[in-house]
Write a protein that holds these residues in place. Structure first.
Motif, PDB file in Angstrom:
ATOM      1  N   GLY A 133      28.760  45.779  32.874  1.00 55.65           N
ATOM      2  CA  GLY A 133      29.539  44.596  33.170  1.00 55.65           C
ATOM      3  C   GLY A 133      28.841  43.354  32.655  1.00 55.65           C
ATOM      4  N   ALA A 134      29.399  42.212  32.982  1.00 51.25           N
ATOM      5  CA  ALA A 134      28.835  40.936  32.535  1.00 51.25           C
ATOM      6  C   ALA A 134      28.291  40.171  33.732  1.00 51.25           C
ATOM      7  CB  ALA A 134      29.905  40.105  31.827  1.00 51.25           C
ATOM      8  N   THR A 155      30.900  40.792  36.832  1.00 46.65           N
ATOM      9  CA  THR A 155      32.227  41.403  36.712  1.00 46.65           C
ATOM     10  C   THR A 155      32.052  42.783  36.096  1.00 46.65           C
ATOM     11  OG1 THR A 155      32.502  40.188  34.618  1.00 46.65           O
ATOM     12  CG2 THR A 155      33.575  39.281  36.569  1.00 46.65           C
ATOM     13  N   PRO A 156      32.831  43.767  36.548  1.00 51.44           N
ATOM     14  CA  PRO A 156      32.629  45.146  36.086  1.00 51.44           C
ATOM     15  C   PRO A 156      33.031  45.349  34.631  1.00 51.44           C
ATOM     16  CG  PRO A 156      34.558  44.996  37.495  1.00 51.44           C
ATOM     17  CD  PRO A 156      33.889  43.653  37.560  1.00 51.44           C
ATOM     18  N   ALA A 157      32.479  46.386  34.035  1.00 44.32           N
ATOM     19  CA  ALA A 157      32.843  46.739  32.659  1.00 44.32           C
ATOM     20  C   ALA A 157      34.350  46.909  32.554  1.00 44.32           C
ATOM     21  CB  ALA A 157      32.139  48.041  32.264  1.00 44.32           C
ATOM     22  N   GLY A 158      34.937  46.317  31.516  1.00 43.36           N
ATOM     23  CA  GLY A 158      36.378  46.402  31.306  1.00 43.36           C
ATOM     24  C   GLY A 158      37.173  45.315  31.979  1.00 43.36           C
ATOM     25  N   VAL A 206      31.152  40.535  42.128  1.00 46.96           N
ATOM     26  CA  VAL A 206      30.024  40.198  42.993  1.00 46.96           C
ATOM     27  C   VAL A 206      29.541  38.791  42.632  1.00 46.96           C
ATOM     28  CG1 VAL A 206      27.714  40.815  43.765  1.00 46.96           C
ATOM     29  CG2 VAL A 206      29.387  42.619  43.251  1.00 46.96           C
ATOM     30  N   VAL A 207      29.621  37.908  43.597  1.00 45.36           N
ATOM     31  CA  VAL A 207      29.241  36.513  43.411  1.00 45.36           C
ATOM     32  C   VAL A 207      27.879  36.291  44.054  1.00 45.36           C
ATOM     33  CG1 VAL A 207      29.865  34.108  43.865  1.00 45.36           C
ATOM     34  CG2 VAL A 207      31.651  35.825  43.450  1.00 45.36           C
TER      35      VAL A 207
END
Length: 368
Positions: A133-134, A155-158, A206-207
């Motif tokens: 993810g990023a 943020t998750p991959a995709g 996830v923040v």
């Protein structure tokens, strides 16, 4: 299997405050403004080094070919006045008794530490050959603090190609750290990447906000963050990311000081979250007046809390965790109020070893 040791980053030789649950003796470093502008291009650089014999300044902020005097004050603060500094951005460091030291009072000081990754390629926090993810750095305007603040978002991959709305975990670091701590020493991005690739967790955002706010003490800092979270951080995320904006799709977890911020949010805003995890934290048991106040607040919210919150979990890093006694004593208040919770502990103490394991566990239990 052969263990690997990978060193990265820059070593911060000046000690930084750790995530902690103790009251320590204040020092001039607590309020030191290490870079001050006096006007007309005059800048003062300062460092608290009470035991040092000699201090100098290095970096391109210093005038070329000139040696400026660094003077020691009685309180152990060394300072140098740099004249005729043009507007711009400058690198600087201190040389304390011959050792290069990055400014320990800088807002970015916690991000200059070296990171040692110890373990094999199969540990749950390792960077593996999975979709990644990023982790983004974002800036938002804080309404109550009236300033621009930073947070990190995984943020998750995709995610970029998807149209799905996702639940959100708000993950808070401990005292002395910043929003860079969970994605850095906490290895949050790698832990989440691996869990998602293995099908062990639900896709989520996830923040990781900055829970550290300048204040006179922890009691003043904690409510400021709670207000910032509710008034500014959550609206920012929900206005800029595809999220499910209801309590059953919001979770909050915090360690040490971040655990106290989680507790504060729980008392005031429990109806906005479905999940709370308090890691290595607890109200200070020796503050009798505050304890009595917390008890009354728990009595008031108990019925609604039990009806609204799906999961409340307290964890400790075993008896060696410096928050252990505070945490255990605090549970008595929840018992008296009749608030339901889970409790677990495992060896590891008040360290990132414990908290990385906490994230590995809690991420698998949310939003299911």
């Amino acid at each position: 299997m052969m263990k690997q040791l990978i060193l990265s980053g820059i070593l911060a030789l000046a000690a930084l405050p750790l995530s902690a649950q103790w009251n320590r003796i204040p020092t001039p470093n607590d309020t030191l403004q290490s870079v001050r502008q006096l006007g007309n291009g005059t800048v003062v650089l300062s460092i608290y080094a009470p035991q040092a014999k000699q201090v100098s300044i290095a970096g391109d902020i210093m005038p070329w070919g000139k040696k400026l005097d660094v003077k020691r004050a009685d309180n152990g603060v060394w300072s140098v006045v740099v004249p005729e500094v043009k507007d711009g951005v400058y690198r600087y460091s201190f040389v304390v008794d011959g050792v290069k030291v990055y400014d320990p009072a800088s807002p970015t000081a916690g991000e200059t530490s070296a990171l040692a990754f110890v373990g094999n390629e199969n540990v749950f926090y390792a960077m593996k050959k999975v979709p990644h993810g990023a982790v983004a750095q974002r800036y938002y305007e804080s309404k109550n603090l009236k300033t621009t603040r930073r947070l990190h978002v995984w943020t998750p991959a995709g995610y970029e190609k998807s149209t799905d709305k996702l639940p959100v975990l708000y993950l808070i670091h401990g005292g002395g750290d910043t929003d860079n701590s969970w994605p850095g020493v906490g290895a949050a991005g790698f832990i989440l990447d691996n869990l998602l690739a293995e099908g062990k967790m639900k896709p989520m955002i996830v923040v990781m906000p900055n829970g550290s706010i300048p204040a006179k003490d922890l009691e003043g800092e904690v409510p400021l963050f709670e207000e910032d979270l509710v008034r500014s951080i959550i609206p920012f995320i929900e206005n800029n990311y595809r999220v499910l904006a209801d309590k059953d799709h919001r979770a909050m977890a915090g360690l040490s000081m971040g655990g106290m911020e989680t507790l504060e949010t729980m008392l005031k805003d429990y109806d906005k979250f479905g999940y709370f995890w308090v890691l290595s934290s607890g109200w200070f048991a020796n503050n009798k007046a505050a304890y009595a106040n917390y008890q009354q607040q728990l009595y008031k919210i108990a019925k609604g809390f039990n009806k609204t919150v799906r999961q409340l979990v307290f964890t400790q890093g075993g008896p060696e965790d410096i928050a252990y006694q505070n945490g255990k004593a605090m549970l008595g208040l929840f018992d008296k109020a009749g608030i339901r919770y889970e409790y677990s502990e495992a060896p590891g103490g008040h360290t990132w070893y414990t908290w990385r394991n906490n994230l590995y566990t809690l991420a698998q239990r949310l939003f299911k």
